[in-house]
Motif scaffolding. Structure first.
Motif, PDB file in Angstrom:
ATOM      1  N   ILE A  10      11.350  -6.796   8.479  1.00 53.86           N
ATOM      2  CA  ILE A  10      12.024  -5.688   7.789  1.00 53.86           C
ATOM      3  C   ILE A  10      11.019  -4.982   6.889  1.00 53.86           C
ATOM      4  CG2 ILE A  10      13.949  -4.999   6.328  1.00 53.86           C
ATOM      5  CD1 ILE A  10      15.359  -7.605   7.070  1.00 53.86           C
ATOM      6  N   GLY A  11      10.766  -3.707   7.203  1.00 53.34           N
ATOM      7  CA  GLY A  11       9.840  -2.905   6.409  1.00 53.34           C
ATOM      8  C   GLY A  11       8.494  -2.758   7.097  1.00 53.34           C
ATOM      9  N   PRO A  14       2.634  -2.305   4.026  1.00 52.02           N
ATOM     10  CA  PRO A  14       1.481  -3.183   4.222  1.00 52.02           C
ATOM     11  C   PRO A  14       1.864  -4.635   4.501  1.00 52.02           C
ATOM     12  CG  PRO A  14       1.119  -1.719   2.360  1.00 52.02           C
ATOM     13  CD  PRO A  14       2.516  -1.473   2.817  1.00 52.02           C
ATOM     14  N   ALA A  15       2.854  -5.169   3.782  1.00 54.57           N
ATOM     15  CA  ALA A  15       3.206  -6.581   3.962  1.00 54.57           C
ATOM     16  C   ALA A  15       3.842  -6.799   5.334  1.00 54.57           C
ATOM     17  CB  ALA A  15       4.153  -7.029   2.852  1.00 54.57           C
ATOM     18  N   LEU A  33      11.271  -3.081  11.779  1.00 58.26           N
ATOM     19  CA  LEU A  33      12.284  -2.066  11.479  1.00 58.26           C
ATOM     20  C   LEU A  33      11.914  -1.387  10.168  1.00 58.26           C
ATOM     21  CD1 LEU A  33      15.413  -4.250  12.322  1.00 58.26           C
ATOM     22  CD2 LEU A  33      14.497  -2.366  13.699  1.00 58.26           C
ATOM     23  N   THR A  36      12.209   4.462   6.893  1.00 56.83           N
ATOM     24  CA  THR A  36      11.797   5.867   6.769  1.00 56.83           C
ATOM     25  C   THR A  36      11.055   6.327   8.035  1.00 56.83           C
ATOM     26  OG1 THR A  36       9.596   5.406   5.898  1.00 56.83           O
ATOM     27  CG2 THR A  36      11.411   5.369   4.304  1.00 56.83           C
ATOM     28  N   GLY A  40       3.670   2.413   6.202  1.00 62.18           N
ATOM     29  CA  GLY A  40       2.783   2.309   5.033  1.00 62.18           C
ATOM     30  C   GLY A  40       3.504   2.156   3.714  1.00 62.18           C
ATOM     31  N   GLY A  57      -3.027   7.404  -5.861  1.00 60.12           N
ATOM     32  CA  GLY A  57      -4.231   7.057  -5.098  1.00 60.12           C
ATOM     33  C   GLY A  57      -4.268   5.560  -4.858  1.00 60.12           C
ATOM     34  N   ARG A  59      -6.569   2.542  -4.175  1.00 57.55           N
ATOM     35  CA  ARG A  59      -7.886   1.904  -4.041  1.00 57.55           C
ATOM     36  C   ARG A  59      -7.778   0.671  -3.153  1.00 57.55           C
ATOM     37  NH1 ARG A  59      -8.826   0.365  -9.792  1.00 57.55           N
ATOM     38  NH2 ARG A  59      -6.663   1.004  -9.889  1.00 57.55           N
ATOM     39  N   SER A 264      10.418  -7.404   3.752  1.00 51.63           N
ATOM     40  CA  SER A 264       9.729  -6.788   2.618  1.00 51.63           C
ATOM     41  C   SER A 264      10.617  -5.756   1.942  1.00 51.63           C
ATOM     42  CB  SER A 264       8.413  -6.151   3.072  1.00 51.63           C
ATOM     43  OG  SER A 264       8.662  -5.088   3.961  1.00 51.63           O
ATOM     44  N   PRO A 266      13.524  -4.572  -0.714  1.00 48.80           N
ATOM     45  CA  PRO A 266      13.719  -5.121  -2.061  1.00 48.80           C
ATOM     46  C   PRO A 266      14.586  -6.382  -2.047  1.00 48.80           C
ATOM     47  CG  PRO A 266      13.891  -2.733  -2.106  1.00 48.80           C
ATOM     48  CD  PRO A 266      13.807  -3.123  -0.659  1.00 48.80           C
ATOM     49  N   ARG A 323      -0.530  10.673 -14.742  1.00 48.78           N
ATOM     50  CA  ARG A 323      -1.853  10.495 -14.141  1.00 48.78           C
ATOM     51  C   ARG A 323      -2.096  11.660 -13.202  1.00 48.78           C
ATOM     52  NH1 ARG A 323      -2.777   4.787 -11.184  1.00 48.78           N
ATOM     53  NH2 ARG A 323      -1.331   5.836  -9.798  1.00 48.78           N
ATOM     54  N   ASN A 431      -0.404  -5.980  -5.340  1.00 45.22           N
ATOM     55  CA  ASN A 431      -1.133  -4.835  -4.814  1.00 45.22           C
ATOM     56  C   ASN A 431      -1.243  -4.989  -3.309  1.00 45.22           C
ATOM     57  OD1 ASN A 431      -1.542  -2.998  -6.792  1.00 45.22           O
ATOM     58  ND2 ASN A 431      -3.510  -3.809  -7.462  1.00 45.22           N
ATOM     59  N   ALA A 435       0.003  -8.140  -1.126  1.00 47.36           N
ATOM     60  CA  ALA A 435       1.164  -7.852  -0.267  1.00 47.36           C
ATOM     61  C   ALA A 435       0.815  -8.221   1.181  1.00 47.36           C
ATOM     62  CB  ALA A 435       1.552  -6.383  -0.372  1.00 47.36           C
TER      63      ALA A 435
HETATM   64  C1  LIG Z   1       1.692   4.871  -7.552  1.00 46.09           C
HETATM   65  C2  LIG Z   1       1.167   3.611  -6.927  1.00 46.09           C
HETATM   66  C3  LIG Z   1      -0.196   3.402  -6.835  1.00 46.09           C
HETATM   67  C4  LIG Z   1      -0.698   2.230  -6.269  1.00 46.09           C
HETATM   68  N1  LIG Z   1      -2.043   2.059  -6.189  1.00 46.09           N
HETATM   69  C5  LIG Z   1      -2.545   0.958  -5.611  1.00 46.09           C
HETATM   70  C6  LIG Z   1      -3.952   0.785  -5.474  1.00 46.09           C
HETATM   71  O1  LIG Z   1      -4.737   1.628  -5.931  1.00 46.09           O
HETATM   72  N2  LIG Z   1      -4.407  -0.330  -4.828  1.00 46.09           N
HETATM   73  C7  LIG Z   1      -3.563  -1.283  -4.339  1.00 46.09           C
HETATM   74  O2  LIG Z   1      -4.041  -2.266  -3.770  1.00 46.09           O
HETATM   75  N3  LIG Z   1      -2.225  -1.151  -4.454  1.00 46.09           N
HETATM   76  C8  LIG Z   1      -1.699  -0.062  -5.078  1.00 46.09           C
HETATM   77  N4  LIG Z   1      -0.336   0.095  -5.186  1.00 46.09           N
HETATM   78  C9  LIG Z   1       0.534  -0.979  -4.685  1.00 46.09           C
HETATM   79  C10 LIG Z   1       0.792  -0.891  -3.176  1.00 46.09           C
HETATM   80  O3  LIG Z   1       1.354   0.368  -2.870  1.00 46.09           O
HETATM   81  C11 LIG Z   1       1.750  -2.002  -2.805  1.00 46.09           C
HETATM   82  O4  LIG Z   1       1.178  -3.232  -3.156  1.00 46.09           O
HETATM   83  C12 LIG Z   1       2.065  -2.084  -1.322  1.00 46.09           C
HETATM   84  O5  LIG Z   1       2.468  -0.855  -0.805  1.00 46.09           O
HETATM   85  C13 LIG Z   1       3.178  -3.112  -1.137  1.00 46.09           C
HETATM   86  O6  LIG Z   1       3.435  -3.256   0.225  1.00 46.09           O
HETATM   87  P1  LIG Z   1       4.841  -3.807   0.728  1.00 46.09           P
HETATM   88  O7  LIG Z   1       4.807  -3.764   2.184  1.00 46.09           O
HETATM   89  O8  LIG Z   1       5.135  -5.077   0.038  1.00 46.09           O
HETATM   90  O9  LIG Z   1       5.923  -2.797   0.131  1.00 46.09           O
HETATM   91  P2  LIG Z   1       6.200  -1.273   0.385  1.00 46.09           P
HETATM   92  O10 LIG Z   1       4.939  -0.515   0.408  1.00 46.09           O
HETATM   93  O11 LIG Z   1       7.241  -0.920  -0.616  1.00 46.09           O
HETATM   94  O12 LIG Z   1       6.838  -1.248   1.844  1.00 46.09           O
HETATM   95  C14 LIG Z   1       8.131  -1.710   2.084  1.00 46.09           C
HETATM   96  C15 LIG Z   1       8.692  -0.957   3.261  1.00 46.09           C
HETATM   97  O13 LIG Z   1      10.006  -1.447   3.528  1.00 46.09           O
HETATM   98  C16 LIG Z   1      10.837  -0.352   3.875  1.00 46.09           C
HETATM   99  N5  LIG Z   1      12.247  -0.717   3.645  1.00 46.09           N
HETATM  100  C17 LIG Z   1      12.891  -0.869   2.467  1.00 46.09           C
HETATM  101  N6  LIG Z   1      14.181  -1.154   2.672  1.00 46.09           N
HETATM  102  C18 LIG Z   1      14.358  -1.198   4.023  1.00 46.09           C
HETATM  103  C19 LIG Z   1      15.469  -1.437   4.854  1.00 46.09           C
HETATM  104  N7  LIG Z   1      16.688  -1.701   4.368  1.00 46.09           N
HETATM  105  N8  LIG Z   1      15.282  -1.403   6.200  1.00 46.09           N
HETATM  106  C20 LIG Z   1      14.055  -1.164   6.732  1.00 46.09           C
HETATM  107  N9  LIG Z   1      12.967  -0.899   5.972  1.00 46.09           N
HETATM  108  C21 LIG Z   1      13.121  -0.927   4.642  1.00 46.09           C
HETATM  109  C22 LIG Z   1      10.353   0.764   2.971  1.00 46.09           C
HETATM  110  O14 LIG Z   1      10.725   2.028   3.448  1.00 46.09           O
HETATM  111  C23 LIG Z   1       8.839   0.546   2.995  1.00 46.09           C
HETATM  112  O15 LIG Z   1       8.224   1.260   4.009  1.00 46.09           O
HETATM  113  C24 LIG Z   1       0.190   1.243  -5.773  1.00 46.09           C
HETATM  114  C25 LIG Z   1       1.568   1.460  -5.851  1.00 46.09           C
HETATM  115  C26 LIG Z   1       2.060   2.620  -6.428  1.00 46.09           C
HETATM  116  C27 LIG Z   1       3.546   2.833  -6.529  1.00 46.09           C
END
Ligand SMILES: Cc1cc2nc3c(=O)[nH]c(=O)nc-3n(C[C@H](O)[C@H](O)[C@H](O)COP(=O)(O)OP(=O)(O)OC[C@H]3O[C@@H](n4cnc5c(N)ncnc54)[C@H](O)[C@@H]3O)c2cc1C
Length: 466
Positions: A10-11, A14-15, A33, A36, A40, A57, A59, A264, A266, A323, A431, A435
């Motif tokens: 789910i999601g 990156p994770a 799945l 959006t 990413g 941005g 990094r 992944s 919430p 920022r 980060n 993740a």
């Molecule tokens: C402004 C900002 C700047 C950042 N800068 C950095 C940086 O410089 N360097 C760095 O390493 N990290 C940075 N991060 C953190 C980084 O974005 C996150 O660590 C990373 O995106 C987490 O990945 P994730 O897959 O856990 O979560 P997410 O990126 O939140 O991905 C989760 C996915 O699950 C999907 N989803 C949610 N609910 C459902 C559902 N019910 N059904 C299907 N899909 C669903 C979402 O649409 C999303 O695509 C930053 C974050 C933010 C907000």
């Protein structure tokens, strides 16, 4: 051995993509799945008129060699090295970061510098005995004067709540000794730089979206599927086993049988979508977890060298922007015109609040006016703008979140085939690298390993303030 039904991820952030990539690489059938249209998640790249915008941005910096290797393998020469320059804007002045002694002194003035040091010494001699909130944590380390000058306004801008209501562990995980305060104190004390400051970082030439595209290709090549516009709406369970994942796609709802679920989305939302639902006290914890939202106003301006920073932190309370990213300084390839610059004006907000709900044209006008007020560019140079809203950008660490996360984690531990990963999936300040690591480890657990995913980033030492 091939799973009977396949695994559901789910999601497609990156994770989730890391988990899917690892499973697909081991010949497992996987279905990703993603709610959006984009892969990413928070780290996606959105394109407007050929200009590429990060949601903030991103990094690429890690001390996890496995993750660094993965980025290098997938991106090859498209993973470029970027020199970091970021300054802090406060009271009409730009503070270099890391600070030079001269810059700190001339910006603060001799009298203020002495007052800062005196208040710092007072805090070291008479600290708060128990650091229960962010204000106490910061005051103990930097003194009340520096806290008020540099931390209070910016932090409250980011979180929209007073520092004394924020948990101390947010700072403990994110700030460490990398702050302006540490830099000022070491600069005033004659030391040149904060020791752990990250001075260069990696970045995909076309933005992080390039990495997610490469991962998608690899997952598909191995016979698995990635479905976008497919939000998960329910998880059917029999006792402690998820039997079907319910997702909508192209106007229809599908019930998808699954062997394992790696989520992944919430944490609180996952628990609320269980069917039959969990006991009321678990649901109450699921509802209690909060997030802060974020919106980016992308501005396209005439001219190519507006300022040299990758980004500027705006601590001044007189503007709402928190920022400002200058995307050309991340990678030239993000900007299609050699005569123009694209900026990302970042605003922190709550989903549905006044800022979030403003029409795009008003937000673009606000960003243009604030850019001019800060003296960074004349509003007449702006040729176009775009607004990108991001819900659930930051998991909120308030006074109660630990109790709620522990309760949900404990409840889900009773399930045989579901793991939660990533940032919102664990309600933890992960980060990109952490993740992705949680995704890889969850995948390996499906393959028979026994990793404790919650041990990842439990005591990270290289996070940096936002
Ligand atoms: C402004 C900002 C700047 C950042 N800068 C950095 C940086 O410089 N360097 C760095 O390493 N990290 C940075 N991060 C953190 C980084 O974005 C996150 O660590 C990373 O995106 C987490 O990945 P994730 O897959 O856990 O979560 P997410 O990126 O939140 O991905 C989760 C996915 O699950 C999907 N989803 C949610 N609910 C459902 C559902 N019910 N059904 C299907 N899909 C669903 C979402 O649409 C999303 O695509 C930053 C974050 C933010 C907000």
């Amino acid at each position: 051995m091939q799973a009977k039904n396949g695994h559901v991820i789910i999601g497609g952030g990156p994770a989730g993509l890391a988990a899917a990539y690892e499973l697909a690489r081991h010949a497992q059938r996987v279905l990703v799945l993603e709610a959006t249209p984009h892969l990413g998640g928070l780290a996606r790249t959105e394109t407007y008129q050929g200009y590429r915008f990060d949601i903030g941005g991103h990094r690429f910096y890690t001390r996890l060699s496995e993750i660094q290797r993965l980025w290098e393998e997938l991106l090859g020469p498209d993973l470029i090295q970027v020199r970091r320059l970021s300054r802090i804007y406060y009271q009409g002045k730009f503070f270099e970061y890391p600070l030079s002694f001269g810059n700190a002194l001339s910006n603060l003035g001799l009298g203020e510098s002495i007052a800062v040091m005196a208040s710092y010494l007072r805090a070291r001699l008479f600290p708060h005995r128990h650091e229960t909130n962010l204000e106490e944590w910061l005051t103990n380390r930097f003194g009340s004067r520096l806290y008020r000058i540099f931390f209070k306004t910016y932090t409250e801008k980011v979180w929209g709540m007073p520092c004394h209501t924020l948990g101390a562990d947010w700072a403990a995980q994110r700030i460490q000794d990398l702050t302006l305060a540490g830099a000022i104190l070491s600069a005033l004390g004659g030391k040149s730089r904060a020791k752990t400051l990250i001075r260069t970082f990696h970045y995909p030439r076309l933005g992080p979206g390039l990495l997610w595209e490469r991962m998608r290709e690899a997952i598909l090549r191995n016979g698995s599927e990635v479905r976008v516009n497919a939000p998960v709406t329910g998880l059917k369970r029999e006792g402690g086993r998820i039997t079907y994942v319910e997702a909508s796609h192209q106007g229809a709802t599908a019930l998808i049988p699954c062997d394992h679920v790696i989520s992944s989305m919430p944490l609180g939302e996952l628990v609320q979508r269980l069917d039959p639902p969990p006991p009321e006290e678990i649901l109450a914890s699921a509802r209690a977890l909060r997030h802060r939202a974020f919106l980016l106003v992308g501005l396209i301006l005439e001219g190519r060298d507006l300022f040299p920073d990758n980004w500027i932190y705006v601590h001044s309370p007189e503007v709402a922007v928190g920022r400002i990213q200058n995307f050309r300084n991340w990678s030239e390839a993000l900007v299609p015109s050699s005569e123009h610059t694209s900026l990302g004006m970042e605003y922190f907000c709550d989903e549905g609040d006044t800022l979030w709900s403003q029409p795009d044209r008003d937000l673009i006008a606000l960003a243009a006016q604030e850019l001019e007020q800060l003296g960074l560019a004349d509003g007449s140079r702006i040729v176009d703008g775009v607004v990108i809203r991001q819900a659930r950008a930051y998991p909120v660490y308030n006074a109660e979140y630990r109790t709620h996360v522990a309760r949900l984690r404990n409840y889900l531990a009773g399930f045989q085939n579901v793991q939660t990963i990533g940032r919102n999936g664990m309600h933890r300040y992960n980060n990109l690298d952490h993740a992705m690591l949680t995704g890889l480890l969850a995948a390996r657990n499906v393959l028979g390993a026994r990793y404790d995913i919650w041990a990842v980033n439990a005591d990270s030492t290289y996070g940096e303030a936002l």
